[in-house]
Design a protein around this motif. Sequence first.
Motif, PDB file in Angstrom:
ATOM      1  N   GLU A  70      -3.848 -21.358 -13.652  1.00 21.50           N
ATOM      2  CA  GLU A  70      -4.603 -20.773 -14.771  1.00 21.50           C
ATOM      3  C   GLU A  70      -3.748 -19.712 -15.458  1.00 21.50           C
ATOM      4  O   GLU A  70      -2.959 -19.027 -14.811  1.00 21.50           O
ATOM      5  N   SER A  77      -2.980 -27.854 -20.186  1.00 22.29           N
ATOM      6  CA  SER A  77      -4.286 -28.210 -20.740  1.00 22.29           C
ATOM      7  C   SER A  77      -4.983 -26.931 -21.217  1.00 22.29           C
ATOM      8  O   SER A  77      -4.918 -25.898 -20.552  1.00 22.29           O
ATOM      9  N   ASP A 109      -7.908 -25.894 -21.195  1.00 25.67           N
ATOM     10  CA  ASP A 109      -8.872 -25.220 -20.320  1.00 25.67           C
ATOM     11  C   ASP A 109      -8.228 -24.551 -19.099  1.00 25.67           C
ATOM     12  O   ASP A 109      -8.908 -23.880 -18.328  1.00 25.67           O
ATOM     13  N   GLN A 110      -6.905 -24.702 -18.969  1.00 27.39           N
ATOM     14  CA  GLN A 110      -6.189 -23.880 -17.978  1.00 27.39           C
ATOM     15  C   GLN A 110      -5.888 -22.485 -18.538  1.00 27.39           C
ATOM     16  O   GLN A 110      -5.460 -21.604 -17.807  1.00 27.39           O
ATOM     17  N   VAL A 115      -7.349 -19.286 -19.524  1.00 16.69           N
ATOM     18  CA  VAL A 115      -8.664 -18.711 -19.207  1.00 16.69           C
ATOM     19  C   VAL A 115      -9.029 -17.538 -20.107  1.00 16.69           C
ATOM     20  O   VAL A 115     -10.185 -17.117 -20.139  1.00 16.69           O
ATOM     21  N   LYS A 127     -11.498 -23.539 -29.250  1.00 10.30           N
ATOM     22  CA  LYS A 127     -11.169 -24.525 -28.206  1.00 10.30           C
ATOM     23  C   LYS A 127     -11.796 -24.153 -26.867  1.00 10.30           C
ATOM     24  O   LYS A 127     -11.505 -24.789 -25.852  1.00 10.30           O
ATOM     25  N   GLY A 128     -12.582 -23.074 -26.852  1.00  7.09           N
ATOM     26  CA  GLY A 128     -13.304 -22.731 -25.625  1.00  7.09           C
ATOM     27  C   GLY A 128     -12.665 -21.634 -24.789  1.00  7.09           C
ATOM     28  O   GLY A 128     -13.118 -21.359 -23.675  1.00  7.09           O
ATOM     29  N   VAL A 129     -11.595 -20.995 -25.303  1.00 12.24           N
ATOM     30  CA  VAL A 129     -10.938 -19.918 -24.548  1.00 12.24           C
ATOM     31  C   VAL A 129     -11.586 -18.575 -24.936  1.00 12.24           C
ATOM     32  O   VAL A 129     -11.578 -18.215 -26.104  1.00 12.24           O
ATOM     33  N   ARG A 181     -15.875 -15.454 -18.354  1.00 14.42           N
ATOM     34  CA  ARG A 181     -16.964 -16.348 -18.751  1.00 14.42           C
ATOM     35  C   ARG A 181     -17.542 -16.002 -20.115  1.00 14.42           C
ATOM     36  O   ARG A 181     -17.764 -14.828 -20.418  1.00 14.42           O
ATOM     37  N   TYR A 222     -21.096 -19.080 -26.786  1.00 15.10           N
ATOM     38  CA  TYR A 222     -20.405 -20.354 -26.590  1.00 15.10           C
ATOM     39  C   TYR A 222     -20.981 -21.415 -27.525  1.00 15.10           C
ATOM     40  O   TYR A 222     -20.249 -22.158 -28.172  1.00 15.10           O
TER      41      TYR A 222
END
Length: 503
Positions: free
Chosen positions: A287, A366, A368-369, A371, A437-439, A489, A495
């Motif tokens: 991560e 990737s 999602d690695q 964090v 992208k979700g980070v 998180r 989100y």
Amino acid sequence: MRRIALIGVLLSAPYAVAAQNGVTNAVSSITAEDFIRRVGVIAHDSMLGRDTPSAGLSMTAQYIANEFRRMGLSPGAPNGSFIQEYPLIRERVDIVASSVAIEGGRTLRFGQDVSLLSGGPTDRRGVSGATVVVTGRPGNPQAVADLDVSGAVVLIVASGSNQWSRRDLFPLLRQGPAAVITVNDGSDAEWRSVVDGMNRVSLRTAWRERSANAPSLAVRAQAVERALASQGFDLRSALQSDSSPLSSQRLAGLTLTINVEYETVEETTAPNVVAVLEGSDPTLRDEYIAFSGHMDHVGVRTPVNGDSIFNGADDDASGTIAVVEAAEAFATLNPRPRRSLMFVLVSGEEKGLWGSEYFAEHPPVSIDQIVANLNADMVGRNWKDTIAVIGKEHSDLGETLNRVNERHPELGMTVIDDIWPGQRFYFRSDHYNFARKGVPILFFFNGTHEDYHRPSDHVEKIDGEKAARIVKLLFYLGLDIANADQRPRWYPESYRQIVTGTR
Ligand SMILES: [Zn+2]
């Protein structure tokens, strides 16, 4: 038993002291002098404002890559080097291949009769539709929005005090016309400047389609006068009527087909710099915490008080060097953080967040690695003891930052939330390409000032002492995130809003 326990204490205490010494040593490498010296290198006049792409930007990227190599960091770009080049295209309107055809009549030529103002290109068949002539002054936006122009080629006939601004066109474009053509009855010289604007070479990213917005064009009055007359529309008298109310008229017998094509002038690239410090934990080192800033600025422009070089010392040499200084401190740290760290200096930010968009689409690991992303854009000016951190309310990174800052009163930093929500800064720098992208992200920003995007954004005005304390805060925060058991998180509502929702 007891004895073993005692040995345990004896062993772990020196270890903790050593780790603490390691951190203290690492932090002591972050100094105001270093910060100012490095900002001075990349904000120097010889870098010519680090436009994207330019020799000065490439030199800046090379300088940072060399610094990272010297620090012992690993190359982090997907190709195994420190530099990730992303593809750009220089292009212009192909005035020979582009055309406007009047059904049953003549074909108008680009440059001579028509000129593209914005939008396009169209596919090979072009776009066509019946003509709706709009006359009169635009007045209020609602009146423009109420015009029935969906699928039509809109011809705007308005001169003198009736003239439309670009802004007046927005509610019209929202109705989904095939194209918008403004009739131009100006002098030859005025027309030449319109055509010069069209002929300018533009730069775009190679991976993104051009905007599919309806083309907006200008047409010379004499080129369409006859076709309009055949439909019973008197162009000359419409152009002469001043201060007339807004009205529209559908000319069902007049269909126009518009074909806009571009030709490539040059294929080129611009750099991102990516370096990695591998983590010490065999599991968590997969991560990454990504630190980012943008190397580019806006280059050389019209002089202000005899200075044409936009040095961009605060925007964003300061954020770039904040990342370099943090990297240097982490590189000396022993033991290393548990998670891996990635140092990402992008370019093309000023053009529309290009480098970070490409990086987020082509990350070396990737996405999602990754964090967390800690982005620094403009951290060298304004308040002595305060930094705005944008995005705190969207993930538990905000609480982590508050906790870390409380633990370090010696930094004398006050962290405040986004005090300019109306400016939408959350969407205006590189962290946004990580966030969508979700980070989870935090964005360190000292606000704008009178030298923002002016040639006077000089290194002499940078507060290195304050910037060094911000870098230390970034360092402690990064270390805390890297060593935590849990990755950061998102808050669920954020989100939904930022990552999965539509903006
Ligand atoms: Zn910036």
